[in-house]
Design an enzyme around this catalytic site. Structure first.
Site, PDB file in Angstrom:
ATOM      1  N   THR A  64       9.769  -1.653  -8.247  1.00  0.00           N
ATOM      2  CA  THR A  64       8.968  -2.459  -7.322  1.00  0.00           C
ATOM      3  C   THR A  64       8.668  -3.806  -7.950  1.00  0.00           C
ATOM      4  OG1 THR A  64       6.986  -1.454  -8.232  1.00  0.00           O
ATOM      5  CG2 THR A  64       7.851  -0.528  -6.174  1.00  0.00           C
ATOM      6  N   GLU A 145       3.205  -4.171  -4.457  1.00  0.00           N
ATOM      7  CA  GLU A 145       4.457  -3.852  -5.143  1.00  0.00           C
ATOM      8  C   GLU A 145       5.510  -3.622  -4.075  1.00  0.00           C
ATOM      9  OE1 GLU A 145       3.860  -1.155  -8.714  1.00  0.00           O
ATOM     10  OE2 GLU A 145       2.054  -0.799  -7.548  1.00  0.00           O
TER      11      GLU A 145
HETATM   12  P1  ADP Z   1       7.561  -3.337 -13.253  1.00  0.00           P
HETATM   13  O1  ADP Z   1       6.513  -2.408 -13.794  1.00  0.00           O
HETATM   14  O2  ADP Z   1       7.823  -4.525 -14.130  1.00  0.00           O
HETATM   15  O3  ADP Z   1       7.283  -3.733 -11.818  1.00  0.00           O
HETATM   16  P2  ADP Z   1       9.629  -1.602 -12.179  1.00  0.00           P
HETATM   17  O4  ADP Z   1      10.172  -0.362 -12.822  1.00  0.00           O
HETATM   18  O5  ADP Z   1       8.771  -1.421 -10.954  1.00  0.00           O
HETATM   19  O6  ADP Z   1       8.908  -2.460 -13.282  1.00  0.00           O
HETATM   20  O7  ADP Z   1      10.863  -2.541 -11.822  1.00  0.00           O
HETATM   21  C1  ADP Z   1      10.654  -3.729 -11.093  1.00  0.00           C
HETATM   22  C2  ADP Z   1      11.710  -4.763 -11.313  1.00  0.00           C
HETATM   23  O8  ADP Z   1      12.984  -4.208 -11.023  1.00  0.00           O
HETATM   24  C3  ADP Z   1      11.575  -5.925 -10.341  1.00  0.00           C
HETATM   25  O9  ADP Z   1      10.690  -6.917 -10.825  1.00  0.00           O
HETATM   26  C4  ADP Z   1      12.991  -6.443 -10.239  1.00  0.00           C
HETATM   27  O10 ADP Z   1      13.228  -7.427 -11.229  1.00  0.00           O
HETATM   28  C5  ADP Z   1      13.831  -5.207 -10.527  1.00  0.00           C
HETATM   29  N1  ADP Z   1      14.488  -4.607  -9.357  1.00  0.00           N
HETATM   30  C6  ADP Z   1      15.792  -4.226  -9.336  1.00  0.00           C
HETATM   31  N2  ADP Z   1      16.124  -3.709  -8.143  1.00  0.00           N
HETATM   32  C7  ADP Z   1      15.010  -3.777  -7.376  1.00  0.00           C
HETATM   33  C8  ADP Z   1      14.749  -3.411  -6.014  1.00  0.00           C
HETATM   34  N3  ADP Z   1      15.684  -2.879  -5.231  1.00  0.00           N
HETATM   35  N4  ADP Z   1      13.498  -3.638  -5.527  1.00  0.00           N
HETATM   36  C9  ADP Z   1      12.540  -4.179  -6.339  1.00  0.00           C
HETATM   37  N5  ADP Z   1      12.726  -4.529  -7.619  1.00  0.00           N
HETATM   38  C10 ADP Z   1      13.950  -4.337  -8.150  1.00  0.00           C
HETATM   39 MG    MG Z   2       6.948  -2.306 -10.297  1.00  0.00          MG
END
Ligand code: ADP
Ligand code: MG
Length: 217
Positions: A64, A145
Site C-alpha cells: 500500500t 494507504e
Molecule cells: P510501506 O510500509 O512502505 O507502505 P508496503 O509493503 O505497504 O510498504 O509497500 C508499499 C510500496 O510498494 C509502495 O510505496 C510502492 O512503492 C510499492 N508498490 C508496488 N506495487 C504496488 C501496488 N500495486 N500498490 C501500491 N504500492 C505498490
Molecule cells: Mg504500505
C-alpha cells in the site's frame, strides 16, 4: 449511529475496531455503494508516496502506497498530512469514516525530474484504500494507504500519486488471525473491481484529474 472521524478525533480514546466475525464474512456483499457515486464522493486525493511503517503490506500480498495527502471533495477542500508528526488532522476527516474505500489511482511517471516508471505502469488503475488511525503515532493520526490493482515493475516511493475515491466498502475491523485479514483484503479487491465496473464509476477512469495522455491499459 455511525461515528465520523471528526467525532472520534476529539475523544481521548480511539475507538477500538470491531472484531471481525464469521457472520460478517459470510454476509459480505460483492458490490458496494449505490449505482452512481454520491456525496461526498468523488474525493480527489493527491500527494507524494511516503515510506510506510513496515506493517508488511507486501507480506500480506497487498503493498500500500501512503501518500502525503491533499484531499478535495465536491463539498470541501482541505489538506490532511500523513506521516508528519507535527501536523494536525484537518477537516477532511469530518466527512470521512475510517475503513476501506475503492476508486482509481495513477502514479506519475517521473521522480526528481526523470521519467522512471515503465510505460505499462503509467495508466489509471483501480484501487482499494484503507483510511485508518495509524498505530505508529499512537493512533493519533489518520493515514490513507492505497493499493493499486496492478502489477508494477518497480516501487514508486517519492512519486506523485493521484486518486479519485468513489465509494466505501466497509469499516475497519480487528482480526484474530492473519488468514482472516488476508481473506478480507482479497474480498475487498474483488468488491472494488466489481463496484468500479459499473458505468457511472468506470467513466471516472478518464476524469481530467488524471493524465490521460498516458497509455491506457
Ligand atoms: P510501506 O510500509 O512502505 O507502505 P508496503 O509493503 O505497504 O510498504 O509497500 C508499499 C510500496 O510498494 C509502495 O510505496 C510502492 O512503492 C510499492 N508498490 C508496488 N506495487 C504496488 C501496488 N500495486 N500498490 C501500491 N504500492 C505498490
Ligand atoms: Mg504500505
Amino acid at each position: 449511529m455511525v461515528e465520523v472521524a471528526a467525532q472520534a478525533v476529539i475523544k481521548e480514546e480511539r475507538p477500538t475496531a470491531p472484531m471481525r466475525t464469521e457472520t460478517f464474512r459470510q454476509t459480505r456483499p460483492d458490490i458496494a455503494g449505490p449505482d452512481a457515486p454520491e456525496l461526498p464522493f468523488p474525493i480527489v486525493l493527491s500527494g507524494t508516496v511516503q515510506y510506510g511503517f513496515g506493517r508488511g503490506g507486501k507480506d500480506l500480498g497487498c503493498p500500500t502506497g501512503t501518500p502525503s495527502l491533499t484531499m478535495q471533495s465536491s463539498c470541501l477542500t482541505c489538506t490532511l498530512q500523513a506521516n508528519l508528526p507535527d501536523e494536525s488532522i484537518t477537516p477532511m476527516s469530518s466527512v470521512t469514516q475510517t475503513g476501506v474505500y475503492y476508486g482509481y489511482a495513477q502514479i506519475s511517471p517521473e521522480k526528481n525530474g526523470q521519467i522512471v516508471l515503465s510505460e505499462k505502469d503509467r495508466g489509471v488503475m483501480p484501487m482499494v484504500m484503507s483510511l485508518g488511525w495509524n498505530p505508529f503515532y499512537k493512533n493519533e493520526r489518520l493515514t490513507a494507504e492505497i493499493h493499486l490493482m496492478h502489477d508494477f515493475d518497480s516501487d514508486f516511493y517519492g512519486h506523485e500519486m493521484k486518486a479519485l475515491v468513489l465509494g466505501y466498502i466497509r469499516p475497519e475491523l480487528d482480526y484474530t488471525s492473519r488468514e482472516g485479514l488476508v481473506e478480507d483484503i482479497e474480498t475487498d479487491k474483488r468488491v472494488a473491481l466489481k463496484s468500479l465496473a459499473r458505468l457511472a464509476y468506470e467513466k471516472f477512469k478518464s476524469d481530467p484529474i488524471f493524465d490521460t495522455t498516458q497509455p491506457k491499459l
